[in-house]
Every structure is written in C-alpha cells, then in structure tokens.
Scaffold this motif. Structure first.
Motif, PDB file in Angstrom:
ATOM      1  N   TRP A 301       0.834  -1.195   0.000  1.00 15.24           N
ATOM      2  CA  TRP A 301       0.000   0.000   0.000  1.00 15.24           C
ATOM      3  C   TRP A 301       0.873   1.251   0.000  1.00 15.24           C
ATOM      4  N   LEU A 302       0.286   2.337  -0.471  1.00 17.95           N
ATOM      5  CA  LEU A 302       0.954   3.636  -0.486  1.00 17.95           C
ATOM      6  C   LEU A 302      -0.013   4.678   0.064  1.00 17.95           C
ATOM      7  N   GLY A 303       0.468   5.558   0.946  1.00 16.41           N
ATOM      8  CA  GLY A 303      -0.424   6.566   1.511  1.00 16.41           C
ATOM      9  C   GLY A 303       0.278   7.462   2.509  1.00 16.41           C
ATOM     10  N   PRO A 304      -0.507   8.310   3.226  1.00 16.34           N
ATOM     11  CA  PRO A 304       0.076   9.251   4.188  1.00 16.34           C
ATOM     12  C   PRO A 304       0.372   8.610   5.533  1.00 16.34           C
ATOM     13  N   THR A 305       1.322   9.163   6.239  1.00 13.71           N
ATOM     14  CA  THR A 305       1.653   8.704   7.582  1.00 13.71           C
ATOM     15  C   THR A 305       0.450   8.882   8.501  1.00 13.71           C
ATOM     16  N   PRO A 306       0.087   7.860   9.270  1.00 15.78           N
ATOM     17  CA  PRO A 306      -1.047   8.000  10.197  1.00 15.78           C
ATOM     18  C   PRO A 306      -0.807   9.113  11.206  1.00 15.78           C
ATOM     19  N   ASP A 307      -1.893   9.732  11.661  1.00 12.98           N
ATOM     20  CA  ASP A 307      -1.791  10.864  12.574  1.00 12.98           C
ATOM     21  C   ASP A 307      -1.061  10.520  13.861  1.00 12.98           C
ATOM     22  N   TYR A 308      -1.239   9.291  14.363  1.00 13.50           N
ATOM     23  CA  TYR A 308      -0.605   8.959  15.640  1.00 13.50           C
ATOM     24  C   TYR A 308       0.914   8.919  15.515  1.00 13.50           C
ATOM     25  N   MET A 309       1.414   8.762  14.275  1.00 12.64           N
ATOM     26  CA  MET A 309       2.856   8.810  14.057  1.00 12.64           C
ATOM     27  C   MET A 309       3.312  10.209  13.664  1.00 12.64           C
ATOM     28  N   LEU A 310       2.476  10.906  12.894  1.00 17.01           N
ATOM     29  CA  LEU A 310       2.851  12.223  12.401  1.00 17.01           C
ATOM     30  C   LEU A 310       2.835  13.275  13.500  1.00 17.01           C
ATOM     31  N   ARG A 311       1.824  13.205  14.363  1.00 17.27           N
ATOM     32  CA  ARG A 311       1.700  14.174  15.463  1.00 17.27           C
ATOM     33  C   ARG A 311       1.455  13.413  16.755  1.00 17.27           C
ATOM     34  N   PRO A 312       2.514  12.885  17.361  1.00 17.20           N
ATOM     35  CA  PRO A 312       2.366  12.111  18.600  1.00 17.20           C
ATOM     36  C   PRO A 312       1.631  12.906  19.665  1.00 17.20           C
ATOM     37  N   GLY A 313       0.732  12.233  20.345  1.00 12.34           N
ATOM     38  CA  GLY A 313      -0.022  12.874  21.409  1.00 12.34           C
ATOM     39  C   GLY A 313      -1.382  13.365  20.975  1.00 12.34           C
TER      40      GLY A 313
END
Length: 677
Positions: A301-313
């Motif tokens: 799959w190809l896509g954007p980084t999940p929010d929990y990884m992109l903006r921790p917290g």
C-alpha cells in the motif's frame, strides 16, 4: 524531501502546514527588500486601457457597504466623557451583524485596487508600477465598511470567535493602527497586510474569554477608539465618510458557545469546532482524502503517515496495526543493508515492524560505485517476497525427505510519508517497476491512471530510476526471461522533469508551461484539450493537427501583474472545460508556472462543479497541486470571491462563508511556513 524552490520560482512543500494558529501576523517589521520573492514571478503586462476593464457589476458610487453597526445610535454607550465613544453589544447582535455583512456584495475591484496591494509613500517601486503620478489611487477607498473582531490578550489558540484577530495584528502600543504597507520591494501577493489595512476602515468589536479583566477589556476598547479618531484626523479630515465605532461584547464566551455555536471557531478548551472553516485543517483533510492509502501492488500500500505517528499525542496508537511492515520515506534515512533486513525479517515473526528508506530526491546517480544500487534492488526484492512469500519445503517425521510444502504468511507492507505522495514516490515507483515488470515510463502512467495515485518525483528521481531500470527489470520475477536492453524510454518521458500535471478532478488537470509543451505526455494521460492562460504553447504543426484547433484555447489578455482582471474570462474558460468531461476525457489548464492564473480557473471550476465555497475550493485545489503551492495574487482571489457571489445569487441569497480580510489572513498563515525572508 525538505521544502524546495524549483525552476520558475514555484514554491513546493512536502508536508502540510502546522495546525496551530500563530497569535499574530507580523506586519511591516523589517520587510525584506523583495517581499514574497519565493512566490512565482510572471512577466508583467502593460497597464493599458484593455487591462483596466472592470467587471459588469461595477458600482457607480462610493457608497459604503451596509452594516447593522452603523449608525450606533441604538447601542448603549459605556464610556464616559471625555473618553471616546464605546458601545456595548451582545453576542446575538454581533452574530446578526456578521451575517448581514456576509450578505453584502463586495465593492468592485476598481474601487479597492491597487490600494489593497499596499502603496506605501516611500515605496517608489510599488507606487510607480501601480499608480504612477495618480495620487487619487493611493487614497483609502470610501466604499469599504467592515467588522473587525479583536480578542483581548491575543491568544487565538482557544476561545476564538469567527474571524477574530489579536490586537497586535492591527494596532500599535501607541494606540494607532499599524502602517501595513511595505516600505520597499514589490509584490502582488501582500495577503499578510490585509487585516491591518482594513481594520482601520471597520467597526471594531472587542471581546475576552471568561475570567478576563473587564477593566483591561475596556482599556483595549479605548485604545481602538483613540486609533479610530487618529486615523480619521489623518485620512478623513473633512469627515466625508461615516464614523467607525468601537464595541465591547457584553456576553460571556460560555454564552456564545452555548447559544451561538456557529460563531465559535475554537472553543474554550482549544479545540477546533468545525463550525467555522479553518484553512489549515481543511487543507489537511483534502490532502488526506486525495492521498488516502491504496494498494498499488499485491499486499503493498501507499499513503500518508497516520496521525498517531505524524503528530504524537494527538491521538493514541491503535491496538492493532493493519500492516506488518511500515516503511517511512525520510530525508535522514539511508538504504538498508542485508544484515538490517535479515534482523527485521526475524522480528516480523513476532510483531509488526517499522523501517525507514531514503526519500525522493535524496538519491543521486552513483559515481562508479554500485553498492547503493545493489542494496536498493535487494531491499525491493525483500519487500516483494514479504508480499509474495514462496512456499517452503517441510521434512516428514522419519527423515529429511521433502514431502509437503508449507506456505509462509504474506506480509502487508505500507509505504508512507507525511503527505502520502512526496518523499515516498521514489520507492513506490521503483517497487512498482520491479513487482509489475514494467519500465519507468510505464510505471509512471499506470500508477497514476490505473492505481489512481497522485505522486511527485524530482528530476533526480527520473535520472536515477532510468539508471537502475535494467537491474530492476533483470531481477523482476515478471521479466527475468526478457532482455532489459530492449527497453527504451519514449520521447515524452525524456522531456519531463519528473512531475506530472496535477489531477484536480477526473476531467481537470493543472500544470505549467513545460507540461503543456509535452503533448505526447498529455495524450498518454488521457488529456485531449488544453486551455492556455496568458502563455501560448509551442507545438509543431503535426501536433496541432492531431489535436484539432477546437481543442486548444488561448486566453491572451491576462498577465500575472495584479492589474489585469480575470473576471471577464472565467465563464468562457469554464464553458471550454465543459466539453471533454462529458466524453470521459480531460483538459489541461496551464499558465507559466501553474500557480496563479490557471489555478484561479481551476478553483472556479471546483466551486462550480463541486458546490464548494471559495475557501474550501482553494484548499481543494491547493492540496491536489501536490508539491507546488498555488498562489493566485490578491486581485484574482478578490475576483474569485466576487465571482462566487454571482454564483450564489443564481441559487439563492448571498452569504459568504468567510470575509475578505479573514481569507487573506488565512492564506498568509498557510504560506508562512514556506516563506523566505
């Protein structure tokens, strides 16, 4: 890759702007010699009478926009003489006044420009270009009457009313409105000065969050009332225009949240309410919608980084991750070696794993050393066999004779980066070439057309993938028996810089002049019409005959100079776009860089066909322009808001979603992370 500026000065970004809202926009503080020099620059056209044609809706008077706050006779005065007049206003009346303002037509551009561009008396370059010796063009227009909402303290991260600004954005410590016009340089994209310029010609409404000092709130209101008096003495000594007044909101913010939620942009807890359109949030939503994860090859799959990884917290990591291996493309990563892959392979037996891979644009052609190429091929081959495991032989109970086959579990692999298309494009294209057994140019087309992926690659990626193409195809399980030397790159691929024109809608592409001058590429993408805004294509006669003259339109009277109007061309352009989409074909809209003139037409098309307001259509197109920041200049944005009014009136009553100063302020904030000073 990090933010870069490429040829033709198109500003590119690889990650979305921060979601937090700065407390203020700096105005006229140590201005750079050339404001907005990072933004695209196109040749300026002559300021002829043809260029100064106005919209059909041009007003013939300088009457101010109607406002429920003027005259202020019906409001209770809360200041005592000799202090300036300050009036009380409740939240319900403020809400009605803002709704009334949203239903008033914007003044005609001829009355607001070039004044809105910023005509500082010492800025001879700006003055010379826009007004010459016509001093009348430098005077503040009499037709504008706005409402500026100001929050005490300036903390806009919580308890923010729709359109509210910080005091420091519009007023100085000496109780004078800021001089927003840049004293030097030249720009037609001074979005950051609009709030301060127009606050002086607005009724000021000040409010505070619950628990704030009432005396401080009244003192702030007095500062604004004094600023209004000073501005009037300097700019309207004959008192030819109606008085601007200052109001204090008497309702608590708790009351506003409870009774008038449509006014609240950010609640008292610092949370976006979603009831007021936020540019940064909407751009992020559009970007995630456009680049949402999809399968590009079996189990990959190809896509954007999940929010929990992109903006921790921001949100908790899910208990179960849908992927076995998550590969993040990063500027700081290096190509993994065999030992690292072997270690990671063993860990996959017990839990999902993460790894990094170099981002697009970070790998250049090897200088005589092939280890990097070999490691890349080995990594891609390893990913492939995780997704397509080969059966393993198992011995029987009595000995070591292979009797049966036991299939290993197929691993789900996710290639990702912040926006889902920039840093990850090199690995995604290379893997697709290997897994599908296709050359680079075919991978470009199939990923875009068959897999529906919008992706961005750099010129260095094109060169690198062309270099490693024989090795990838030689190792590919699909093409092992073929001769990679027989693979050739078509002419359209050799001419491209890595990027495809941006797919805005299935029938609408936005691009630059280089894209337009590659007709074979356009044909491969299913594009059958070209709309050129101010920049003609340079095609051979054979190409023109193949496409047909009816499929090429050239708009020759619109330059990106802040003077030429776009209004009279919008409907004609949209009519041209209507033809091919009914046939399942697409149209390319382009100018020189693909960020201003052509982007404006695409925004209008999105507004018309998707039923979106200008702010939402702006973010829709901005997200889909991939790494290039669209930037229609001030006059185009203003005219698009006015064009939106004409469309609204056809469907019902007029009501803008956001006002001009707020739109300009939000655009300035979106661009601030990418600005160069």
């Amino acid at each position: 890759m990090a933010t870069v500026v490429v040829q033709q000065q198109a500003l590119r970004h690889s990650t979305p702007p921060p979601s937090s809202i700065p407390s203020a926009l700096s105005v006229n503080r140590r201005s750079s010699p050339i404001p907005n020099k990072h933004l695209p620059v196109c040749p300026t056209g002559p300021s002829s009478s043809e260029s100064l044609r106005e919209t059909p809706a041009q007003r013939t008077t300088n009457d101010q926009t109607s406002s429920l706050l003027y005259p202020a006779d019906g409001f209770v005065r809360i200041s005592c003489p000799p202090a300036p007049n300050i009036y009380a206003i409740d939240a319900e009346t403020l809400s009605s006044a803002l709704d009334h303002m949203a239903a008033q037509p914007l003044p005609d551009p001829s009355q607001m420009f070039p004044w809105l561009h910023g005509l500082h008396p010492d800025n001879h370059l700006q003055l010379g270009f826009f007004s010459g010796r016509k001093k009348s063009l430098r005077r503040a227009p009499k037709c504008w009457r706005g409402i500026t909402v100001v929050k005490l303290g300036g903390d806009l991260s919580k308890a923010r009313i729709k359109g509210a600004v910080a005091p420091s954005e519009v007023i100085s410590p000496s109780s004078r409105f800021l001089m927003a016009d840049p004293p030097e340089g030249f720009s037609v994209r001074n979005f950051h000065i609009q709030t301060a310029k127009l606050a002086a010609m607005s009724d000021i409404v000040v409010y505070a969050e619950d628990g704030a000092s009432k005396s401080e709130l009244l003192a702030l209101a007095e500062d604004f009332a004094m600023a209004q008096q000073a501005w009037r003495m300097k700019n309207d000594p004959l008192q030819e225009r109606p008085t601007y007044n200052t109001f204090v909101v008497t309702s608590s913010f708790h009351h506003i949240e409870k009774k008038l939620p449509q006014l609240v942009a950010i609640n008292s807890l610092g949370q976006l309410t979603g009831r007021v359109m936020d540019f940064s949030q909407w751009e992020r939503l559009e970007m995630c919608s456009m680049s949402r994860a999809s399968e590009i090859s079996t189990n990959v799959w190809l896509g954007p980084t999940p929010d929990y990884m992109l903006r921790p917290g921001v949100c908790d990591e899910p208990e179960t991750v849908p992927y076995d291996l998550m590969i993040e493309a990063s500027d700081l990563a290096s190509i993994p070696g065999p030992r690292f892959l072997a270690t990671l392979d063993a860990k996959l037996e017990s839990a999902p794993q993460r790894m990094e891979f170099p981002s697009s644009g970070s790998i250049v052609l090897p200088s005589g050393h092939t280890r990097e190429v070999e490691d890349l091929v080995a990594t891609i081959r390893w990913i492939y066999y995780l997704a397509h495991p080969e059966p393993t032989e198992v011995a029987d109970r009595d000995g070591d004779i292979a009797m049966t086959h036991q299939e290993k579990k197929a691993r789900r692999v996710f290639i990702h980066c912040a926006d889902g298309y920039t840093e990850s494009s090199l690995l995604a294209v290379a893997y697709f070439m290997f897994a599908e057994g296709v050359p680079a140019h075919e991978a470009w087309l199939r990923l875009h057309r068959e897999k529906g992926r919008n992706f961005f690659a750099y010129p260095t990626d094109v060169a690198f993938l062309s270099h490693v193409q024989p090795r990838l195809l030689q190792e590919s399980p699909v093409t092992r028996s073929s001769d990679p030397s027989e693979i050739w790159d078509p002419n359209w691929f050799l001419k491209m810089d890595g990027s495809l024109p941006s797919r805005i809608l299935p029938w609408l592409y936005l691009g630059n002049l280089n894209h337009a001058n590659n007709p074979d590429l356009l044909w491969e993408l299913g594009i059958r019409r070209v709309l050129s805004i101010g920049e003609p294509v340079s095609w051979s006669s054979e190409a023109r005959d193949k496409w047909g003259k009816d499929n090429l339109m050239y708009i020759d009277n619109v330059q990106d100079n802040g003077i030429d109007p776009l209004w009279q061309e919008i409907d004609r352009c949209l009519e041209f776009l209507e033809h091919e989409k009914k046939e399942g074909m697409a149209t390319l809209v382009h100018c020189r860089v693909g960020v201003s003139r052509s982007a404006s037409i695409c925004i209008a098309e999105v507004m018309k066909t998707q039923g979106l307001s200008f702010p939402r259509a702006y973010c829709f197109v901005r997200a889909r322009r991939l790494n290039v920041i669209i930037q229609p200049h001030l006059r185009f944005v203003y005219e698009l808001l006015q064009w939106e009014e004409s469309q609204m009136k056809k469907r019902g009553p007029l009501k803008r979603e956001l006002e001009w100063p707020t739109v300009a302020r939000e655009i300035a904030l979106l661009n601030k992370p990418y600005s160069r000073t």
